[in-house]
Motif scaffolding. Structure first.
Motif, PDB file in Angstrom:
ATOM      1  N   GLN A 160      -8.327  12.341  -0.511  1.00  0.00           N
ATOM      2  CA  GLN A 160      -6.924  12.135  -0.163  1.00  0.00           C
ATOM      3  C   GLN A 160      -5.979  13.078  -0.902  1.00  0.00           C
ATOM      4  N   MET A 161      -6.158  13.224  -2.202  1.00  0.00           N
ATOM      5  CA  MET A 161      -5.277  14.106  -2.973  1.00  0.00           C
ATOM      6  C   MET A 161      -5.657  15.576  -2.791  1.00  0.00           C
ATOM      7  N   GLY A 219      -1.015  10.547   2.360  1.00  0.00           N
ATOM      8  CA  GLY A 219      -1.039  11.787   1.603  1.00  0.00           C
ATOM      9  C   GLY A 219      -1.003  13.016   2.488  1.00  0.00           C
ATOM     10  N   ASN A 323       2.808  12.672  -4.886  1.00  0.00           N
ATOM     11  CA  ASN A 323       1.484  12.046  -4.873  1.00  0.00           C
ATOM     12  C   ASN A 323       0.851  12.289  -6.235  1.00  0.00           C
ATOM     13  N   ARG A 356      -2.494   7.466  -5.901  1.00  0.00           N
ATOM     14  CA  ARG A 356      -1.223   6.944  -5.398  1.00  0.00           C
ATOM     15  C   ARG A 356      -0.593   7.986  -4.470  1.00  0.00           C
ATOM     16  N   THR A 357      -0.848   7.846  -3.174  1.00  0.00           N
ATOM     17  CA  THR A 357      -0.272   8.772  -2.197  1.00  0.00           C
ATOM     18  C   THR A 357       1.156   8.398  -1.822  1.00  0.00           C
ATOM     19  N   GLN A 358       1.649   7.270  -2.342  1.00  0.00           N
ATOM     20  CA  GLN A 358       3.047   6.859  -2.177  1.00  0.00           C
ATOM     21  C   GLN A 358       3.659   6.647  -3.559  1.00  0.00           C
ATOM     22  N   ASP A 359       3.390   7.574  -4.458  1.00  0.00           N
ATOM     23  CA  ASP A 359       3.811   7.389  -5.845  1.00  0.00           C
ATOM     24  C   ASP A 359       5.327   7.368  -5.977  1.00  0.00           C
ATOM     25  N   ASN A 374      -1.386   2.821  -1.960  1.00  0.00           N
ATOM     26  CA  ASN A 374      -1.538   3.150  -3.375  1.00  0.00           C
ATOM     27  C   ASN A 374      -2.737   2.403  -3.950  1.00  0.00           C
TER      28      ASN A 374
END
Length: 419
Positions: A160-161, A219, A323, A356-359, A374
């Motif tokens: 994802q990241m 993400g 992110n 955390r893609t919605q950080d 997240n």
């Protein structure tokens, strides 16, 4: 008659005397022919001309994996021949090499052109690479053959990241200026953060149709697409540095990506900066690795406003302005620890991830974070058995805690190989 015989004898003597001279000339000619023949063979071996009959200059390689997964919460299970990859390496000349891979995914129901590039080998410190390249981000994206990592699925961070497998069309430099120092520096087409009906996004429809490729609450992974008449109004710089001789068994890596991502679909650029650092360390039977990634995305509010508009096909769940994630994994090479005399390897391992893609959401957007995206804690423990280094049988269990106070559990079994 006597004069005639004498003349014939004189001619014969002269011919005999001249024979060594003629022979020497013939030998010289034969040497020249041999030299020319050797030169032709050399040219052929270097790939000059319409091909070569030397089959050793072209080699096949590849890898594959099959997964069985079961959601232990509801009992749902599935089996998937996740991928089978065929790769080619060809020496076109001694200094120009071709590398290409085609990926047959999910029982050959999906086809992906994973990479295809030329290496121009000029000097150990400075070489040129051009074509469809793998993004030099982290230690897994470029070397993602499944026997090389212990878990059945790729780690969440590296999915994802860092959207492994992440590729792009471009050109760059690579080399090793000194022992223990390696680098890559590329310019490649950027990920696509937003899209609409008129966006060429690699969907295979002649460059006019879109398939909804964009960043999302999950993400940046959705910004990837095949290099198939792909929109390329924006390019990014990709850089990676690896240090392998700082300490025995230690490798440290740093990656940077920077570039605009909206491809002139809107006025705002949507500049993205990704920073990554990783470490790998092995001491005898102990083995570990860790990675950390931070991604900042400018103009997230403008992109979300555009995506929320009617008729636009990009994701409307909210593009985050930041992110953030990291993971740490440790394993033990059991035969080495126990002193067993075997070429087999058994590796019990454990990994913790926070992704955390919605950080952070842009303060200018009305969208609130999707807390189900997240992953505050991903715990994976399992074992990998390698009867040989290019074959791995894996079993692991993953427990995921989400920010919205829910959790999931999954059992994974896989078989992986490379050739």
């Amino acid at each position: 008659m006597m004069k005639l015989k004498l003349g014939l004898w004189m001619v014969l003597v002269l011919l005999v005397m001249a024979a060594p001279v003629y022979s020497a000339g013939t030998e010289e000619l034969e040497k020249k022919i041999d030299l020319l023949s050797d030169e032709v063979d050399s040219l052929k071996s270097r790939g000059i001309g319409a091909g070569t009959s030397d089959h050793n200059r072209v080699s096949l390689h590849g890898y594959g994996e099959m997964h069985f997964t079961q959601n232990t919460d509801n009992g749902g299970a599935e089996i998937d021949n996740h991928r089978f990859v065929i790769g080619v390496h060809a020496l076109l000349t001694d200094w120009i090499h071709l590398n290409a891979e085609v990926d047959f995914e999910h029982g050959a129901q999906e086809l992906e052109f994973e990479l295809g590039y030329l290496d121009f080998l000029l000097d150990p410190a400075l070489n040129v690479r051009a074509g469809v390249l793998l993004a030099p981000v982290g230690f897994l994206n470029e070397y993602h053959e499944p026997p090389l990592f212990w878990t059945v699925e790729r780690p969440v961070l590296q999915s994802q990241m860092i959207p492994t497998t992440w590729n792009g069309g471009g050109v760059g430099l690579f080399g090793s200026p000194m022992d223990g120092v390696n680098y890559r520096l590329y310019a490649m087409n950027s990920l696509q953060s937003i899209t609409n009906d008129d966006t060429a996004d690699g969907g295979g429809s002649g460059g006019s149709g879109g398939s909804g490729k964009s960043f999302s609450s999950s993400g940046i992974r959705g910004g990837r697409a095949q290099i198939n008449q792909r929109i390329a109004n924006d390019f990014s710089v990709f850089a990676r540095l690896e240090l392998t001789k700082l300490f025995p068994g230690l490798q440290v890596g740093f990656s940077v990506v920077n570039g605009d991502t909206t491809h002139d679909i809107i006025e705002e650029d949507g500049n993205m900066t990704l920073l990554e650092a990783d470490v790998k360390y092995r001491w005898k039977w102990f083995d570990m690795n860790a990675s950390i990634v931070n991604t900042d995305i400018n103009d997230a509010a403008a992109m979300n406003t555009f995506c929320d508009g009617s008729g636009n096909r990009c994701n409307t769940n909210g593009i985050a302005s930041n992110n953030f994630g990291y993971n740490v994994q440790a394993g033990v090479h059991l035969p080495q620890l126990m002193g067993w005399k075997t070429s087999h390897d058994i590796i019990p391992h454990f990994m913790f991830e926070r992704v955390r893609t919605q950080d952070e959401m842009d303060t200018g957007t009305g969208n609130s974070p999707d807390r189900s995206k997240n992953r505050n804690g991903v715990y994976t423990f399992g074992v990998a058995y390698l009867p040989t280094p290019n074959v791995s049988i894996k079993l692991d269990h993953t427990h995921t805690k989400l920010e919205n106070k829910t959790s999931t559990d999954q059992l994974n079994l896989g078989i992986a190989y490379m050739y």
